[in-house]
Motif scaffolding. Structure first.
Motif, short mmCIF file in Angstrom:
data_model
loop_
_atom_site.label_atom_id
_atom_site.label_comp_id
_atom_site.label_asym_id
_atom_site.label_seq_id
_atom_site.Cartn_x
_atom_site.Cartn_y
_atom_site.Cartn_z
N ARG A 1 51.13 49.86 35.19
CA ARG A 1 50.67 50.94 34.31
C ARG A 1 49.56 51.77 34.96
NH1 ARG A 1 51.76 47.23 30.05
NH2 ARG A 1 49.73 46.27 30.25
N LEU A 2 48.77 51.11 35.83
CA LEU A 2 47.64 51.81 36.44
C LEU A 2 48.07 52.69 37.62
CD1 LEU A 2 44.95 48.97 36.42
CD2 LEU A 2 45.10 50.94 34.90
N ASP B 1 35.54 36.03 41.65
CA ASP B 1 35.93 35.21 40.51
C ASP B 1 35.05 33.98 40.33
OD1 ASP B 1 37.81 37.11 40.39
OD2 ASP B 1 39.54 35.81 40.71
N LYS C 1 46.60 30.60 35.40
CA LYS C 1 45.60 30.52 34.33
C LYS C 1 45.10 31.90 33.93
CE LYS C 1 42.64 28.72 38.07
NZ LYS C 1 42.19 29.81 38.82
N GLY C 2 45.82 32.96 34.34
CA GLY C 2 45.37 34.33 34.05
C GLY C 2 45.81 34.80 32.68
N MET C 3 45.65 36.10 32.45
CA MET C 3 46.02 36.70 31.17
C MET C 3 47.47 37.15 31.18
SD MET C 3 43.26 36.99 29.20
CE MET C 3 43.53 38.41 28.14
N ARG D 1 44.29 39.30 43.60
CA ARG D 1 44.12 37.98 42.99
C ARG D 1 45.45 37.26 42.91
NH1 ARG D 1 41.90 39.40 38.76
NH2 ARG D 1 39.77 39.07 39.43
N LEU E 1 48.48 39.79 32.86
CA LEU E 1 48.49 41.25 32.86
C LEU E 1 48.48 41.81 34.28
CD1 LEU E 1 45.90 41.91 30.03
CD2 LEU E 1 48.34 42.38 29.95
N GLY E 2 48.42 40.93 35.27
CA GLY E 2 48.28 41.36 36.67
C GLY E 2 49.36 42.33 37.10
N ARG F 1 38.64 38.43 30.82
CA ARG F 1 38.87 37.12 30.20
C ARG F 1 37.60 36.27 30.21
NH1 ARG F 1 41.56 32.20 32.25
NH2 ARG F 1 41.44 33.23 34.24
N GLU G 1 44.28 50.73 29.62
CA GLU G 1 45.55 50.97 30.32
C GLU G 1 46.11 49.66 30.87
OE1 GLU G 1 48.17 53.78 30.63
OE2 GLU G 1 46.11 54.46 30.32
N LEU G 2 45.23 48.80 31.31
CA LEU G 2 45.63 47.50 31.85
C LEU G 2 46.25 46.62 30.76
CD1 LEU G 2 45.35 45.87 34.53
CD2 LEU G 2 43.17 45.02 33.67
N GLY G 3 45.86 46.90 29.51
CA GLY G 3 46.43 46.15 28.40
C GLY G 3 45.45 45.21 27.73
N MET G 4 44.17 45.37 28.04
CA MET G 4 43.16 44.50 27.43
C MET G 4 42.30 45.30 26.47
SD MET G 4 41.50 42.06 30.24
CE MET G 4 41.41 40.51 29.41
N GLY H 1 50.14 45.15 34.16
CA GLY H 1 48.99 46.05 34.05
C GLY H 1 48.85 46.94 35.27
N ASP I 1 38.31 43.91 35.61
CA ASP I 1 39.74 43.60 35.67
C ASP I 1 40.05 42.50 34.66
OD1 ASP I 1 38.80 41.31 36.80
OD2 ASP I 1 39.49 41.74 38.82
N SER I 2 41.30 42.02 34.67
CA SER I 2 41.70 41.07 33.62
C SER I 2 40.90 39.77 33.73
CB SER I 2 43.20 40.80 33.69
OG SER I 2 43.53 40.18 34.92
N PHE I 3 40.52 39.39 34.95
CA PHE I 3 39.77 38.14 35.10
C PHE I 3 38.36 38.25 34.51
CE2 PHE I 3 37.18 34.95 37.16
CZ PHE I 3 38.00 33.83 37.09
N GLU J 1 43.71 43.15 40.71
CA GLU J 1 44.74 42.32 40.06
C GLU J 1 45.73 41.78 41.09
OE1 GLU J 1 44.66 41.44 37.00
OE2 GLU J 1 43.09 42.79 36.29
#
Lengths: 133, 298, 138
Positions: free
Chosen positions: C115-116, A23, C104-106, C54, C108-109, A61, A92-95, C112, A56-58, C51
């Motif tokens: 779902r995976l 990150d 400070k994330g989205m 983190r 979705l951790g 973003r 699938e993660l939603g992004m 999301g 990943d989402s990080f 995810e």
């Protein structure tokens, strides 16, 4: 300190991410890129993620942030080369990264930037000759 | 306790005759000369008989799962699976093992015809182990058939997602048949890989051949389109039939962000435009010349 | 007939800094390859690990990941547990909501990752810590 190199090609910047980014490295890239855009007045930024095995989402973003910051600095960002498995997982993660321009590879990304920047120059020309200009 | 000892001795002593009788009845019974030659059939019978008499003398029939039965069971399984692959029916396959019964029963009667108790007990032993073998044969046959079906399903999945290149940089995926979750996943991966391989900026998904679209299928399609966009390609959805359009609206599925066209031809025209091309009609003289050139090429 | 789930191979990786999350990802990739997951499924499992790892670092103030290959007699799969001794989650339903974030994330951790993966279990106690266990079958 570990950094991802940024290559300058004319008015474009090219970043090829080849390492499994932690990150902090992603945040450093975000800072380096935005200051470089401002310093060289770059018109376009290409981020090649074809070697990335996951987004990943990080990271997603971070890419979105870079694109937004570049836009404020009047540069267009194109993320190129996302692998199918990565794209499926990200969805699938939603992004869906709606604000990001994408292209299949560096070549088509570069073409896209040239076309949009050419349009912009045309607009500038037109503005020069307009009565209000 | 029922053991194979006496019966095995009897079988061993009369081996030649039993095999001869068995092959005779196999030959006269319904057999598929089109699928298996008489010589192969006879050698299979001889092999199976050899395996049966090799079963250790103290083996119990009730312990059909024990290692002693393994060689016979494996042979029966191999023969049955190969029959499944060749296209034999389950009955024909089971009959191969069952048809040894008359030959063995005949031999037992000859040995103990004068002792009804003995006769009955040995017949019971023979009957019970042949039944077990035949059930094993049927089970193996079904197992073999299942694998054939699984393989065909896999083949069909691949065949049913043919990604075709319509033009340089434009691919199309004509979908036919019902979309379930497993198939949609294959469809999605195939299309996205094809986009990379052919370096295509536009992909057309044609669902003319898809009878119904439910919420799940629609979601899968939307995900595919979103994934393609992340990779840098645009998708056009074509061939939406009127009833599917109604379903989509009733289900409240949002296709606002997706380019949709009624016909594949319209989608192709849009794809050409998106990649900076246009189809135009050429004038009469040029058309005649092109037709003449085409004829000459034949 | 599915038998008991047995653990074939397990290892524990401490998570104390952001480089550890990278190590978890790489180790999960190794196990996912060993199970024989397709490229897409490998990517899903590794992304979920990223995810959740983190989350352990950011929200749980560090902890550890236990990753293992599992087997139920019919299928093989991968199982991952992320444990921390952090502040815990007061409202699990809220934490599972798409887009909800305490940091400070989205946001979705958790949702999301669920779902995976095929299986998802979250236990948490305020002031004690949080454990998220997920599994995906081949």
């Amino acid at each position: 300190m570990e950094r991802i190199p940024i290559l300058r090609i004319g008015t474009f910047l090219l970043v090829t991410i080849q390492v499994d980014m932690h990150d902090q490295l992603a945040l450093t890239l975000q800072e380096d890129l935005t200051s470089m855009i401002a310093r060289v007045s770059a018109g376009g930024v290409l981020i090649d993620i074809s070697s990335l095995e996951i987004v990943d989402s990080f990271i997603g973003r971070t890419l979105a942030n870079i694109a937004s910051m570049a836009r404020v600095l009047d540069a267009t960002t194109v993320v190129v080369g996302m692998q199918p498995a990565v794209a499926i997982t990200l969805v699938e993660l939603g992004m869906s990264l709606p604000g990001i321009r994408t292209a299949l590879n560096v070549e088509s990304g570069m073409q896209y930037l040239r076309d949009t920047l050419a349009d912009r120059e045309d607009e500038d020309d037109w503005r020069d000759y307009s009565p209000q200009g | 306790m029922v053991i194979m000892k006496t019966l095995l001795q009897t079988l061993q002593d009369n081996g030649d005759r039993i095999v001869a009788d068995w092959t005779h009845s196999l030959r006269s019974a319904t057999q598929r000369k089109d699928l298996l030659s008489e010589r192969d059939l006879e050698s299979q019978a001889a092999d199976l008989f050899k395996a049966i008499v090799k079963v250790p003398a103290e083996t119990k029939i009730s312990e059909f799962g024990s290692p002693a039965w393994r060689p016979v069971k494996d042979l029966v399984a191999t023969l049955s699976v190969s029959r499944a692959n060749l296209g034999f029916s389950p009955t024909e396959t089971a009959l191969f093992v069952l048809s040894i019964k008359p030959a063995i029963f005949g031999t037992i009667r000859q040995e103990w015809g004068s002792d009804p108790d003995r006769l009955f007990s040995e017949i019971t032993v023979a009957d019970s182990f042949i039944d077990k073998l035949s059930l094993h044969s049927t089970e193996s046959y079904i197992g073999g058939r299942d694998r054939v079906i699984a393989r065909q399903q896999e083949d069909m999945l691949e065949l049913s997602t043919p990604v075709v290149t319509l033009w340089d940089g434009i691919v199309a995926l004509p979908l036919i048949g019902t979309l379930d979750s497993a198939r949609t996943q294959v469809v999605m991966e195939t299309l996205l890989q094809a986009i990379v391989d052919t370096n295509s900026r536009v992909a057309i998904i044609d669902i003319t051949g898809v009878p119904t679209v439910d919420t799940l299928v629609a979601q899968h399609l939307l995900k595919t389109i979103t994934a393609a966009r992340l990779m840098g390609a645009e998708c056009i959805l074509s061939g939406i039939r009127p009833q599917i359009a109604q379903t989509i609206v009733h289900l409240g599925i949002d296709l606002q962000q997706i380019a949709t066209k009624a016909k594949l031809a319209d989608a192709f025209r849009l794809a050409l435009e998106q990649t900076g091309r246009r189809v135009t009609r050429i004038d009469g003289a040029q058309a005649a010349q092109a037709a003449k050139a085409a004829k000459a090429a034949l | 007939m599915t038998g008991e789930t047995t653990v074939r191979k397990a290892e524990t990786i401490p998570i104390a800094e952001s480089n550890d999350v990278v190590r978890v990802r790489q180790q999960v990739r190794v196990l996912a390859l060993e199970v024989g997951f397709s490229l897409v499924d490998q990517t899903k499992v590794v992304t979920a690990a990223s995810e959740l790892g983190r989350n352990t670092l950011e929200h749980g103030h560090g902890g550890h990941a236990e990753i293992s290959i599992i087997d139920n007699g019919v299928k093989r799969g991968i199982k991952m547990s992320f444990r921390d001794n952090g502040p815990g989650i007061a409202d699990i339903a809220l934490a599972m909501t798409d887009g909800y974030t305490s940091g400070k994330g989205m946001g979705l951790g958790l949702s999301g990752s669920k779902r995976l993966m095929n299986e998802f279990e979250l236990t948490s106690e305020v002031g004690v810590g949080t454990t998220v266990t997920v599994a995906r079958w081949k």
